[in-house]
Design an enzyme around this catalytic site. Sequence first.
Site, PDB file in Angstrom:
ATOM      1  N   HIS A 237       0.853  -1.192   0.000  1.00 30.41           N
ATOM      2  CA  HIS A 237       0.000   0.000   0.000  1.00 30.41           C
ATOM      3  C   HIS A 237       0.885   1.237   0.000  1.00 30.41           C
ATOM      4  O   HIS A 237       2.094   1.162   0.226  1.00 30.41           O
ATOM      5  CB  HIS A 237      -0.952   0.021   1.201  1.00 30.41           C
ATOM      6  CG  HIS A 237      -0.255   0.124   2.529  1.00 30.41           C
ATOM      7  ND1 HIS A 237       0.356   1.279   2.992  1.00 30.41           N
ATOM      8  CD2 HIS A 237      -0.065  -0.804   3.511  1.00 30.41           C
ATOM      9  CE1 HIS A 237       0.874   1.069   4.183  1.00 30.41           C
ATOM     10  NE2 HIS A 237       0.646  -0.186   4.521  1.00 30.41           N
ATOM     11  N   ASP A 363      -2.942 -18.854  12.587  1.00 32.88           N
ATOM     12  CA  ASP A 363      -1.798 -19.435  13.286  1.00 32.88           C
ATOM     13  C   ASP A 363      -1.793 -18.984  14.753  1.00 32.88           C
ATOM     14  O   ASP A 363      -1.721 -17.794  15.059  1.00 32.88           O
ATOM     15  CB  ASP A 363      -0.505 -19.001  12.598  1.00 32.88           C
ATOM     16  CG  ASP A 363       0.675 -19.862  12.989  1.00 32.88           C
ATOM     17  OD1 ASP A 363       1.062 -19.835  14.173  1.00 32.88           O
ATOM     18  OD2 ASP A 363       1.212 -20.552  12.112  1.00 32.88           O
ATOM     19  N   SER A 378       2.585  -4.918   7.017  1.00 37.25           N
ATOM     20  CA  SER A 378       2.137  -4.591   5.665  1.00 37.25           C
ATOM     21  C   SER A 378       3.206  -4.978   4.651  1.00 37.25           C
ATOM     22  O   SER A 378       4.363  -4.594   4.792  1.00 37.25           O
ATOM     23  CB  SER A 378       1.851  -3.090   5.543  1.00 37.25           C
ATOM     24  OG  SER A 378       0.759  -2.725   6.338  1.00 37.25           O
TER      25      SER A 378
END
Length: 428
Positions: A237, A363, A378
Amino acid sequence: MNNKLTKLVLFSLLSFILVFVNYSAPIQEITKIPSNFKIFQGEKLNYSFPFPFKVTFETDKEGPLKISEKDATTIEAVTTGTASLNLKLFGLFPLKHISVDVVPTIKVVPGGQAIGVKLNTKGALVVGYSDIIGEDGKIYSPYKEGRIQIGDIILEVNGLEIKQAEDITEIANKLKGDPLKLKINRKNSIVYAVIHPVKSKEDKQYRIGLWVRDHTAGIGTLTFYYPSKKVYAALGHAITDIDTGHVLSVENGEIMNTRITSIDQGRRSKPGELKGVFFEEVDAIGNILKNTPFGIYGYIYRDFENGFYGEVPIAYQSQIKEGPAKILATIDNKGVQEFDVEIVKKAYQESPTPKGMIVKITDRRLLEKTGGIIQGMSGSPIIQDGKLVGAITHVFVNDPSKGYAVYAEWMVNEVNSLLDDKQVFTNE
């Protein structure tokens, strides 16, 4: 009367069949298939529809696709090229026309390494206003004269390029209050403004009443790199200004090796964060040339180790399934680790947008350590069936175990444009 009744029954039956067919799960799945998609040469797509839905696939006999139909339909991409694919119900009723691009396999090395990011903006970004008490004790707001807006980027003052925030004050003081002509980038359009600086009673400096920023720094994750071209992709992003939310323009910048020092766990309505340290002088591993809605891109200074997986192919949307997958991330001093996730939902996209998938962390190790997706993750690459399918981008504020992800193919598009508008991104 009997004819009218027969027609009514037939009409009702036909209407029921049409509604049933259109809203049935198999047909709904077909409507979700994009009208244009890509697959790799050598790849096979399998389709199976339950009785009584007989869907036939038709394509050019000499084209790049080979179709075989037994218990299920198998579409094999034999050679590169473009093919038309027509889907028909019972071999009679047209359902969908699809254009398929068969392309060479693209392989990259997935990342997962935590990286420090320092970006210097092109010009000075306006992030706030400040009134000034002049030498006469009156309050002045010179920024109002120029109608300056939050998010404006000041590129030049009186024809002089602005490379850092201090340049504006320096020019204003050299001119001792003379008017300043500002060249501004406002939402990618160039505008001009004139401002008369005011001498501050507090520090005797000439000021225009603007808070500006010229750089930002933080931590993210490397998504992939391409060794033969020495180019990388990260974050998934754009880097935006923390105060304005505007995408920052790039003057220059670097990515750096980072050591994770602590973790703020993510909780409902409170995003977590990876914290780490990096030193620009010794840790720099690449430059930043592009800051886009799909991540940051640039060239690496030296080769990385071959990564957690080594080279893997990317996956296009048609090859991605809702279901189990893996992500690669660095959350402590153990380096890159693999964690279980689930692709909860995928959106078919015919043009690039950042939010292509919803991903859920499953997880237990990662949930216990971070609470889910946190800032700094990210760019974490997502692997499914041995292919790079995308990268984590955003967390759901009300549920940190879930977040958005961008498709790998959109990140590859950005790499292509970085290399060269005419460069084809394939393995040599």
